[in-house]
Enzyme design. Structure first.
Site, short mmCIF file in Angstrom:
data_model
loop_
_atom_site.label_atom_id
_atom_site.label_comp_id
_atom_site.label_asym_id
_atom_site.label_seq_id
_atom_site.Cartn_x
_atom_site.Cartn_y
_atom_site.Cartn_z
N ASN A 147 48.96 38.87 43.36
CA ASN A 147 48.93 39.23 42.04
C ASN A 147 49.86 39.10 41.15
O ASN A 147 50.02 39.53 40.05
CB ASN A 147 47.79 40.42 42.01
N THR A 181 42.84 45.95 48.04
CA THR A 181 42.85 45.43 49.15
C THR A 181 43.15 46.46 50.27
O THR A 181 44.37 47.24 49.92
CB THR A 181 44.11 44.22 49.10
#
Length: 703
Positions: A147, A181
């Site tokens: 990201n 995550t």
């Protein structure tokens, strides 16, 4: 929707964008490389994220709408920028800046691990981005290499806000979702005990560990074992890491979030001051003046805006096609009311404040479908008065949802200067300029309206008040403070912006730490961006004790007037009194005469304890000859600033004969308000019940 307002009549829809390539694809939709067909930004290249409404679960729909709102609110050099948002019956469209250097995951996979110097650069830019998000009441919650994008110039861009959330100041209202995550999750997220923005600093530590070692700190054979390690396992610290790196990792890997570096009101500033970041100039970093360690090689060269070399050719070789989607349910469409913008004729009144707002900036109360009644008073609770700015009273206020505290001032259009808002929107993201958090423009009558300017709240107090409260202040500290202020002025002057009211009461500390890096310049009510061909100003705006003589003499002047004011601040900081013995009752003529004819006293009293280099710099800045006065860049290059760490650390406050009297004099000095504005400076922020808009609404309710 975030229009760029090149034409209020233009309704943006997907047909305004030409599909060039496919950049990626997931279960919910695709990301395209697109080119704008028309408008002010015709031919500009963007990335367009397209999501199918029917494929989104209820939770994902809510997160997508929140992602749109967060990206609309945020503007930061290291966060991806949203330009447009729109929808059809079956799809949602987010038009973002195209970041063409790939992601950090790809680079980390190729390099295996980074040098500590390279990691320091990337971590510093990420700390700047995360701190900004947290200041807006946003938890990112999905920090990982995938990201983090790399722009063509090598700087980072944080992207994908699908898991982000607004957080609450109240400890009883922490977020509880198990999301992210798992390898990057903080213990409080894994245990579902409730989390706030501090969970991002744990993820930040995981990322740092991965950058420096090439592996994850906690990684089991399966999800359950990984979670158990996060909660209980001892951190394995490689011996090859420098002591500074190990120290930062240990400070971040605290399972109790209250003990974790980054927590507390001054958490981000403490992190930035950590020894690991020694040598980082945070102002230069923000301006992107620090050279990145890696510049992505682009096959088409730097000028090829459509280069997709760093994207997977599995996607880029596909034919771009925005296929039809099944219309979403009525419930889904109700949820996304307000996702797109609906042009309103009554917004013409606001356009003069929005025409030059930077791309991507969002005004909270722009009317759109489903959000017609969003006003300052529906979003914030007004609290106590905390001071008076150049044009109105300033109040403390609290956001009703997040409970975060801010400052607000109300400005009426009769006495309001457009420049203040435009300058703050353009340049307010600088770390040492007060940041605008929200703007509300509310009609009172057909021709009048009030602008509520919501900014960050400065809790550290005014410059001199803070110095005297801590009862310890050295020439070394004075140099550090002056360096921060001057760096900020250099940033403004480079953009041809003159503050024109630089004085101690307009220099505040963001928190109680007293660190020079937390200084902010505030109140841009007199600020002006030079636009004339000769780059000169004419209107005399000033505060008597800090005004440059060329302003008072009614001649043209430029940004060097700020350097004079800066010299007065430095003189007062070191000498304990303002220069030239100007009193509150002095007329402009008397003030000008004192400036022109009085000698600058730099001997006796406190000056016997001040270095020669400090006196030299003051004399240069307080030169009556504008041409001899140094620029902000030249001030930064002066030995007193450049070698400030070598200055005396002795307490100069003890040298004052009567520090309390000096403080009273300073207080009188900074309380002087310029008469140049006349009665229009006496505006104050009224309670909601005094608002014409409020009264009309109550009347409508009764009717």
């Amino acid at each position: 929707m975030i229009h760029k307002l090149e034409n209020r009549a233009e309704k943006i829809d997907p047909s305004h964008f030409e599909l060039l390539k496919v950049l990626g694809q997931g279960s919910f939709g695709k990301v395209f490389l697109v080119k704008k067909r028309s408008g002010r930004d015709a031919k500009k290249i963007y990335a367009m994220k397209v999501l199918k409404k029917a494929s989104l679960k209820i939770r994902d729909r809510e997160r997508t709408k929140l992602e749109r709102n967060i990206l609309a609110d945020v503007r930061h050099p290291f966060i991806v920028e949203l330009y447009y948002a729109m929808q059809t019956d079956g799809k949602l469209y987010l038009v973002l800046e195209f970041v063409k250097g790939g992601d950090l995951f790809t680079k980390l996979s190729r390099d295996f691990m980074f040098s500590e110097q390279d990691a320091q650069f990337y971590l510093a830019e990420l700390a700047s981005a995360l701190s900004h998000l947290h200041s807006l009441g946003i938890i990112y919650r999905d920090l990982k290499p995938e990201n983090i994008l790399l722009a063509g110039d090598g700087h980072v861009k944080l992207t994908d806000f699908g898991l982000s959330k607004e957080y609450f100041e109240d400890e009883d209202k922490k977020a509880e979702s198990f999301c992210g995550t798992v390898e990057y999750m903080a213990p409080e997220v894994v245990s579902r005990k409730g989390h706030d923005h501090v969970c991002d600093w744990w993820s930040y530590a995981v990322l740092m560990y991965e950058m420096l070692t090439g592996k994850l700190p906690f990684h089991g054979r399966d999800r359950r074992e990984t979670m158990n390690q996060i909660l209980k396992a001892k951190l394995s610290m490689p011996n090859f890491l420098r002591q500074e790196s190990q120290l930062l990792l240990r400070d971040l890997f605290k399972r109790n979030p209250k003990n974790r570096l980054g927590s507390g009101p001054d958490g981000p500033e403490r992190l930035k001051r950590h020894i690991f970041f020694k040598g980082i100039d945070w102002n230069a970093l923000f301006r992107k003046d620090v050279k990145p360690p890696f510049i992505p090689m682009l096959s088409g060269g730097k000028t090829d805006e459509t280069d997709t070399h760093w994207f997977d050719n599995e996607f880029t070789r596909r034919t771009p096609r925005d296929s039809p989607a099944v219309p979403a349910s009525a419930g889904a469409n109700r949820l996304f009311r307000g996702f797109s913008h609906n042009d309103e004729p009554e917004m013409q009144m606001e356009s003069k404040f929005r025409n030059e707002v930077p791309d991507g900036f969002f005004l909270t109360n722009v009317p759109y479908d489903g959000n017609q009644d969003k006003t300052f008073h529906t979003q914030f609770e007004m609290l106590n008065s905390i001071g008076k700015g150049s044009a109105s009273e300033v109040y403390k206020c609290q956001h009703k949802t997040t409970k975060k505290l801010y400052a607000v001032k109300g400005l009426q259009n009769e006495g309001m200067r457009d420049d203040e808002i435009q300058i703050l929107l353009r340049y307010g993201q600088h770390p040492n300029i007060i940041t605008v958090k929200d703007i509300f423009i509310e009609k009172e009558t057909k021709d009048t309206f009030t602008v509520y300017l919501v900014t960050e709240l400065m809790t550290g107090g005014e410059l001199f008040d803070k110095i005297l409260r801590q009862k310890q202040f050295s020439e070394r500290e004075a140099s550090a403070v002056m360096k921060t202020i001057t760096q900020t002025l250099a940033y403004l002057h480079k953009a041809h912006v003159a503050h024109r009211d630089l004085k101690p009461s307009n220099i505040l500390y963001a928190d109680e730490s007293g660190d020079a890096s937390t200084v902010r310049i505030v109140d841009f009510g007199f600020a002006k961006q030079l636009r004339h061909e000769n780059g000169m100003l004419m209107t005399p705006h000033f505060t008597k004790n800090f005004v440059a003589p060329e302003v008072l003499s009614k001649n043209s002047y430029d940004v060097s007037c700020d350097i004079w004011s800066l010299g007065c601040i430095m003189y007062t900081m070191l000498g304990g009194v303002a220069p030239y013995k100007i009193s509150e009752g002095d007329s402009e003529e008397v003030v000008l005469k004192k400036l022109s004819e009085s000698d600058l006293c730099l001997s006796g009293g406190n000056w016997n304890h001040i270095s020669a280099s400090a006196k030299d710099l003051i004399q240069q800045m307080l030169s009556l000859d504008v041409k001899q006065r140094p620029s902000a860049e030249q001030v930064l290059d002066h030995e007193w600033i450049r070698n400030g760490q070598n200055l005396s650390n002795s307490n100069i406050l003890t040298a004052l004969a009567d520090p309390l009297s000096a403080n009273r004099l300073i207080g009188t000095s900074i309380g002087v308000i310029s008469q140049a504005r006349g009665d229009k400076t006496n505006l104050s922020l009224k309670t909601p019940a005094a608002s014409g808009l409020f009264l009309r609404r109550k009347k409508k309710e009764r009717g």
